[in-house]
Design a protein around this motif. Structure first.
Motif, PDB file in Angstrom:
ATOM      1  N   GLY A 179       1.067  -1.240  -0.678  1.00 43.75           N
ATOM      2  CA  GLY A 179       0.164   0.091   0.220  1.00 43.75           C
ATOM      3  C   GLY A 179       1.293   1.037   0.269  1.00 43.75           C
ATOM      4  O   GLY A 179       1.436   1.020   0.474  1.00 43.75           O
ATOM      5  N   GLY A 180      -0.133   2.425  -0.803  1.00 34.48           N
ATOM      6  CA  GLY A 180       1.117   3.930  -0.136  1.00 34.48           C
ATOM      7  C   GLY A 180       1.918   3.898  -2.329  1.00 34.48           C
ATOM      8  O   GLY A 180       1.784   2.582  -2.831  1.00 34.48           O
ATOM      9  N   ARG A 181       2.346   4.965  -2.212  1.00 34.12           N
ATOM     10  CA  ARG A 181       2.369   5.170  -3.816  1.00 34.12           C
ATOM     11  C   ARG A 181       4.295   5.690  -3.959  1.00 34.12           C
ATOM     12  O   ARG A 181       4.253   6.836  -2.621  1.00 34.12           O
ATOM     13  CB  ARG A 181       1.718   6.195  -4.502  1.00 34.12           C
ATOM     14  CG  ARG A 181      -0.166   5.530  -4.620  1.00 34.12           C
ATOM     15  CD  ARG A 181      -0.591   6.511  -5.633  1.00 34.12           C
ATOM     16  NE  ARG A 181      -0.529   8.341  -5.319  1.00 34.12           N
ATOM     17  CZ  ARG A 181      -1.194   9.228  -6.406  1.00 34.12           C
ATOM     18  NH1 ARG A 181      -2.169   8.603  -6.991  1.00 34.12           N
ATOM     19  NH2 ARG A 181      -0.924  10.199  -6.093  1.00 34.12           N
ATOM     20  N   TYR A 182       4.946   5.726  -4.593  1.00 37.47           N
ATOM     21  CA  TYR A 182       5.902   6.270  -4.613  1.00 37.47           C
ATOM     22  C   TYR A 182       6.161   7.097  -6.198  1.00 37.47           C
ATOM     23  O   TYR A 182       5.601   6.370  -6.866  1.00 37.47           O
ATOM     24  CB  TYR A 182       6.781   4.850  -4.491  1.00 37.47           C
ATOM     25  CG  TYR A 182       7.349   3.478  -5.257  1.00 37.47           C
ATOM     26  CD1 TYR A 182       7.865   3.694  -6.083  1.00 37.47           C
ATOM     27  CD2 TYR A 182       6.707   2.172  -4.937  1.00 37.47           C
ATOM     28  CE1 TYR A 182       8.412   3.030  -7.514  1.00 37.47           C
ATOM     29  CE2 TYR A 182       6.408   1.774  -5.694  1.00 37.47           C
ATOM     30  CZ  TYR A 182       7.271   1.489  -7.118  1.00 37.47           C
ATOM     31  OH  TYR A 182       7.253   0.403  -7.829  1.00 37.47           O
ATOM     32  N   ASN A 183       7.163   7.552  -6.655  1.00 39.79           N
ATOM     33  CA  ASN A 183       7.602   8.185  -7.534  1.00 39.79           C
ATOM     34  C   ASN A 183       8.624   6.965  -8.858  1.00 39.79           C
ATOM     35  O   ASN A 183       9.284   6.880  -8.315  1.00 39.79           O
ATOM     36  CB  ASN A 183       8.223   9.132  -7.756  1.00 39.79           C
ATOM     37  CG  ASN A 183       6.911  10.344  -6.718  1.00 39.79           C
ATOM     38  OD1 ASN A 183       5.671  10.294  -7.357  1.00 39.79           O
ATOM     39  ND2 ASN A 183       7.368  11.551  -5.665  1.00 39.79           N
TER      40      ASN A 183
END
Length: 205
Positions: A179-183
């Protein structure tokens, strides 16, 4: 990887002097361009305009998307051309590709931002960007002499253009497994080839 980091730093630190800043529109009225069209970009040879044509119906819970036409004005030839008309409900399957892909111009759903990529004397090339789902930014390279565009496999738009190589530095996001986003930062040349890529993960999975 190190080369890509140098490019990003150069853009962040020197972007204000990259020679591609867009001057304000003057008061000249071009008869063949719709009166409500608005100026979005230019270089020494070209002025680029967008015109809002219509607002598409909302579908599947997604808000309405503008249909726009893109107009070019050649300063030396004093010629005007409508380059394309966007289609808000175009096939969106291109946007999930992992690599750049050529698509028909009428497969571009909408445009809100334009960057001129070519220099004076070169065939006009543009990067056009728009958001058709109120979350992701779709980016396309257009060659004015072609009826196709290159759809880039990115979803957060242009960060900048490298001064030395003219590479497009694009941003995307992806999801951690838990879960969660990264660039993701990627560099593309003007034919859509990915030159470098970096994942900016700040946590381990």
């Amino acid at each position: 990887m190190r080369h890509l980091l140098y490019i990003i730093c150069a853009i962040v630190l020197g972007g204000c002097n990259n020679g591609r800043n867009v001057p304000a529109l003057n008061d000249v009225v071009f008869d063949s361009i719709p009166s409500n069209a608005y100026f979005v970009a230019e270089n020494e040879e070209w002025k680029i305009f967008l015109n809002d044509e219509a607002t598409g119906d909302s579908i599947e819970g997604v808000g309405a998307v503008k249909q726009v036409s893109l107009w070019t004005y050649n300063k030396s030839k004093k010629s005007v051309k409508m380059l394309m008309l966007s289609h808000p409900h175009a096939n969106g399957s291109w946007f999930t590709m992992e690599h750049a892909v050529k698509i028909p111009l009428d497969s571009i759903p909408t445009i809100s931002k334009v960057t001129v990529l070519s220099w004076k004397g070169e065939s006009l090339k543009l990067l056009v960007e728009g958001c058709s789902d109120y979350r992701n930014v779709q980016s396309f390279i257009i060659d004015a002499e072609s009826d196709q565009a290159i759809c880039l496999p990115t979803n957060r738009g242009l960060i900048g253009v490298s001064e030395e190589d003219g590479l497009l530095i694009m941003q995307s996001y992806a999801y951690y497994e838990d879960g969660g986003r990264y660039n993701k930062i990627q560099a593309f040349n003007l034919i859509g080839k990915r030159i470098a890529s970096m994942e900016a993960r700040v946590k381990d999975n």
